[in-house]
Design a protein around this motif. Structure first.
Motif, PDB file in Angstrom:
ATOM      1  N   THR A 299      -7.271   6.782  -0.694  1.00 62.05           N
ATOM      2  CA  THR A 299      -7.383   7.442  -1.995  1.00 62.05           C
ATOM      3  C   THR A 299      -7.080   8.928  -1.897  1.00 62.05           C
ATOM      4  O   THR A 299      -6.324   9.490  -2.703  1.00 62.05           O
ATOM      5  CB  THR A 299      -8.795   7.238  -2.567  1.00 62.05           C
TER       6      THR A 299
ATOM      7  N   ALA B 187      -1.352   2.479  -3.173  1.00 60.44           N
ATOM      8  CA  ALA B 187      -2.768   2.736  -2.895  1.00 60.44           C
ATOM      9  C   ALA B 187      -3.656   1.738  -3.624  1.00 60.44           C
ATOM     10  O   ALA B 187      -4.646   1.239  -3.072  1.00 60.44           O
ATOM     11  CB  ALA B 187      -3.126   4.165  -3.299  1.00 60.44           C
TER      12      ALA B 187
ATOM     13  N   ALA C 287      -6.189  -0.974  -2.087  1.00 62.06           N
ATOM     14  CA  ALA C 287      -7.583  -0.934  -2.538  1.00 62.06           C
ATOM     15  C   ALA C 287      -8.050  -2.308  -2.999  1.00 62.06           C
ATOM     16  O   ALA C 287      -9.188  -2.712  -2.732  1.00 62.06           O
ATOM     17  CB  ALA C 287      -7.737   0.085  -3.661  1.00 62.06           C
TER      18      ALA C 287
END
Length: 273
Positions: free
Chosen positions: A142, A227, A231
């Motif tokens: 992140t 990302a 995640a």
């Protein structure tokens, strides 16, 4: 002679009977002493077993309880992190310490046993430590994505300014052409006019600003999408670990109750054969 022999025989028999009685009495006394010693030995042995069982139960109870305290602390920190709006490295450090305490106490459980409690405790500790690694990776991904996006800012103001200027130049060219025509002139005669050059330069700046914005938006979107994909994968791991821990905790609790129950009732049987 007969009168002498008979008393002698009787005396010998009496002596033998006395000796035999002494031997029997001695053996009876020895047997009784051995039985008493055996009874004392068994009593001491049984008392030792009871004391050891009490000690083991107390040690197991304390260790099991401290393990669950570390586990509950992990749950508290995890819930606090989930309620937060952003990843918190401080919370992660706290979770890592609590997970390490779980692992340390699981190792102590492995010493005290029994195996079924040990396996359940180790499973709980392993999945929690894996959660710490996943959470650390999530924060890393992140922060890296945000840093890259911040490094490629999208200037909407620049595009707005270039758009406004371009529209203004186009309006000026339109007015110029209209005025020239009203005077009977040919629009082709305006070729090379400074106002036309300014309009073309403005249009090129507008295109360049628009291209830069599109490229920045596209790159940032790709980075954020990558990302987000990672995640989501990490979220799947966390979900599986959470489900596994729910089963492991139930197994740990049941096995711990059974172990404490067994430790409180030691087997006092001894070899009697």
């Amino acid at each position: 002679m007969k009168d002498f022999v008979i008393p002698l025989v009787l005396a010998v028999i009496g002596f033998a009977a006395t000796g035999l009685g002494a031997v029997v009495g001695a053996r009876s006394t020895k047997f009784g002493a051995e039985k008493s010693a055996e009874a004392v030995r068994r009593q001491v042995q049984d008392q030792g077993a009871v004391e050891h069982a009490h000690w083991l139960r107390q040690q197991r109870f304390t260790t099991y309880e401290s393990f669950l305290e570390a586990w509950d602390e992990c749950l508290r920190i995890t819930q606090a992190s989930a309620d937060s709006d952003a990843p918190d490295s401080t919370g992660l450090d706290e979770l890592r310490l609590a997970a390490d305490r779980m692992a340390e106490r699981a190792r102590r459980i492995a010493i005290l046993g029994p195996p079924d409690v040990t396996h359940a405790a180790e499973s709980l500790a392993e999945t929690m430590q894996e959660d710490v690694k996943v959470a650390a990776r999530f924060i890393e991904v992140t922060q890296a994505a945000v840093a890259e996006v911040d490094g490629r800012p999208v200037s909407a103001d620049a595009v707005s300014e270039q758009t406004a200027e371009y529209q203004h130049r186009i309006q000026q060219v339109a007015e110029l052409v209209t005025s020239h025509r009203s005077q009977g002139g040919d629009p082709r005669e305006l070729d090379g006019h400074p106002m036309l050059r300014a309009a073309m330069e403005s249009m090129e700046r507008y295109r360049q600003a628009s291209r830069e914005v599109r490229e920045a938006l596209s790159t940032n979107l790709e980075r954020l999408s990558a990302a987000a994909s990672e995640a989501f994968s990490m979220g799947d791991v966390l979900t599986r670990n959470k489900e596994a821990r729910e089963l492991s905790r139930e197994r740990f609790t049941n096995a711990a109750r059974e172990a404490l129950s067994r430790a409180s009732m030691p087997d006092l049987r001894s070899d009697r054969e």
